[in-house]
Design an enzyme around this catalytic site. Structure first.
Site, PDB file in Angstrom:
ATOM      1  CD  GLN A 195      -2.796   3.616   3.642  1.00  0.00           C
ATOM      2  OE1 GLN A 195      -3.643   4.339   3.109  1.00  0.00           O
ATOM      3  NE2 GLN A 195      -1.521   3.634   3.257  1.00  0.00           N
ATOM      4  CB  ALA A 236      -9.943   5.597  -2.139  1.00  0.00           C
ATOM      5  CG  HIS A 237      -5.695   6.276   0.659  1.00  0.00           C
ATOM      6  ND1 HIS A 237      -4.538   5.553   0.752  1.00  0.00           N
ATOM      7  CD2 HIS A 237      -5.706   6.749  -0.607  1.00  0.00           C
ATOM      8  CE1 HIS A 237      -3.882   5.600  -0.382  1.00  0.00           C
ATOM      9  NE2 HIS A 237      -4.575   6.330  -1.226  1.00  0.00           N
ATOM     10  CG  ASN A 238      -5.065  10.574   2.324  1.00  0.00           C
ATOM     11  OD1 ASN A 238      -4.460   9.544   2.039  1.00  0.00           O
ATOM     12  ND2 ASN A 238      -4.826  11.242   3.437  1.00  0.00           N
TER      13      ASN A 238
END
Length: 342
Positions: A195, A236-238
């Site tokens: 990540q 969460a990511h993005n």
């Protein structure tokens, strides 16, 4: 700290009616307010509380301006005005500037910064004036924290992430942990995807206790200016969260979703990955968002509580919906055939 009603109005605006010299030392609910305390009324349904209150003064909407003889401040938005009065009477109290002898600090910090016991600040960090880094916090290398921000005890900010100005990160929150990114082998094993993005918090963001904001997989995870996130939420990511959006406790937003500005997500809302939610949308508690929502408005998708026996009966009927649908379709066909024969 005490202010007269006259001083409050001079500082915050509003229309004063009654004795301007009344001294106010604290805010309180109308039901238990007493000498030196000010309460507020937003809606006429609280009219009875206004009649019986022992408050020294009240904040009222224009529509209720004449419903009491108490000293009062008339405001277009009594709840917002009450919040500002509460801030005035209860200024934030931070620790004294300086680095605790049991902290580890590897970056140069302004003299106005406070670093608590057992905190760690890594190399290459940029920290603004009047920042508070509470006890037990971990600020990894390359982090940027804007002026006036506060990290309560045991907050962790991972490497290279950004926290804007005047943010508050409550105890146990984590900014920049790895997103849930894995590629799957044919035999079922998982391969971790590094990540490499960041988590970026804008100005005036507040994270409740134990909030997690994952770093991006490739691009950054972005939390806009003025966003307020309650305890135990996960971003969460993005994900990208627009300015002045608010989330109540236990909201979960899956990866690569985009939430617009001025959105309100009630408790336990769940948002699937790669979903887009537009601006000025309110989503009711426990709603599962499984497709894009573009138009402003209120959205709900949940079953309200009901007696257990009623729920069991309805659940049994729900299981038969498909069969009932097929029967109705057959009946419609037969009716159509009969109509055609006439």
């Amino acid at each position: 700290m005490n202010f007269s009603l006259q001083e409050i109005v001079e500082l915050l605006g509003g229309e004063l009616r009654g004795d301007a010299s009344v001294s106010i030392s604290q805010v309180a609910p109308l039901e238990r307010a007493s000498v030196g305390e000010i309460g507020f009324v937003v809606h006429p349904k609280y009219r009875q509380a206004l009649v019986s209150t022992q408050a020294a003064a009240v904040i009222l909407p224009v529509s209720m301006a004449e419903e009491t003889a108490l000293p009062r401040i008339i405001a277009a938005d009594p709840h917002l005005y009450f919040a500002r009065v509460a801030q005035l009477l209860n200024p934030a109290k931070g620790p004294s500037a300086g680095i605790h002898p049991r902290a580890v600090v590897l970056s140069e910090l302004p003299a106005s910064v406070s670093v608590g016991a057992m905190a760690y600040v890594g190399e290459g960090c940029i920290v603004g004036e009047n920042v508070v880094i509470g006890p037990g916090c971990v600020v990894e290398q390359g982090v940027s924290i804007g002026e006036g921000s506060t990290l309560r005890a045991n907050v962790t900010v991972y490497a290279d992430c950004i926290v804007g100005k005047n943010c508050i990160l409550h105890a146990g929150s984590v900014v920049g942990s790895d997103g849930f990114g894995y590629a799957r082998h044919k035999d079922g094993r998982w391969e971790k995807i590094p990540q490499i993005g960041r988590a970026v918090l804008g100005d005036g963001v507040e994270l409740g206790a134990n909030v997690t904001v994952d770093r991006g997989a490739l691009d950054d995870t972005v939390i806009g200016n003025g966003v307020k996130i309650d305890n135990l939420c996960h971003i969460a990511h993005n994900c990208v969260i627009g300015d002045n959006t608010a989330m109540a406790a236990q909201v979960g937003i899956a990866g690569s979703s985009r939430v617009g500005s001025r959105v309100m997500l009630a408790g336990q809302v769940g948002v699937n990955g790669h979903i887009e939610i537009g601006n000025d949308i309110l989503i009711s508690g426990a709603t599962a968002v499984t497709k894009d929502i573009k138009q402003p408005g209120v959205y709900t998708a949940m079953f309200p509580a009901e007696p257990h026996k009623d729920w069991m009966r309805n659940a049994a009927r729900f299981k038969r919906i498909e069969a009932m649908y097929e029967r109705m379709r057959d009946m419609e066909k037969k009716l159509e055939e009969l109509e055609n024969k006439k």
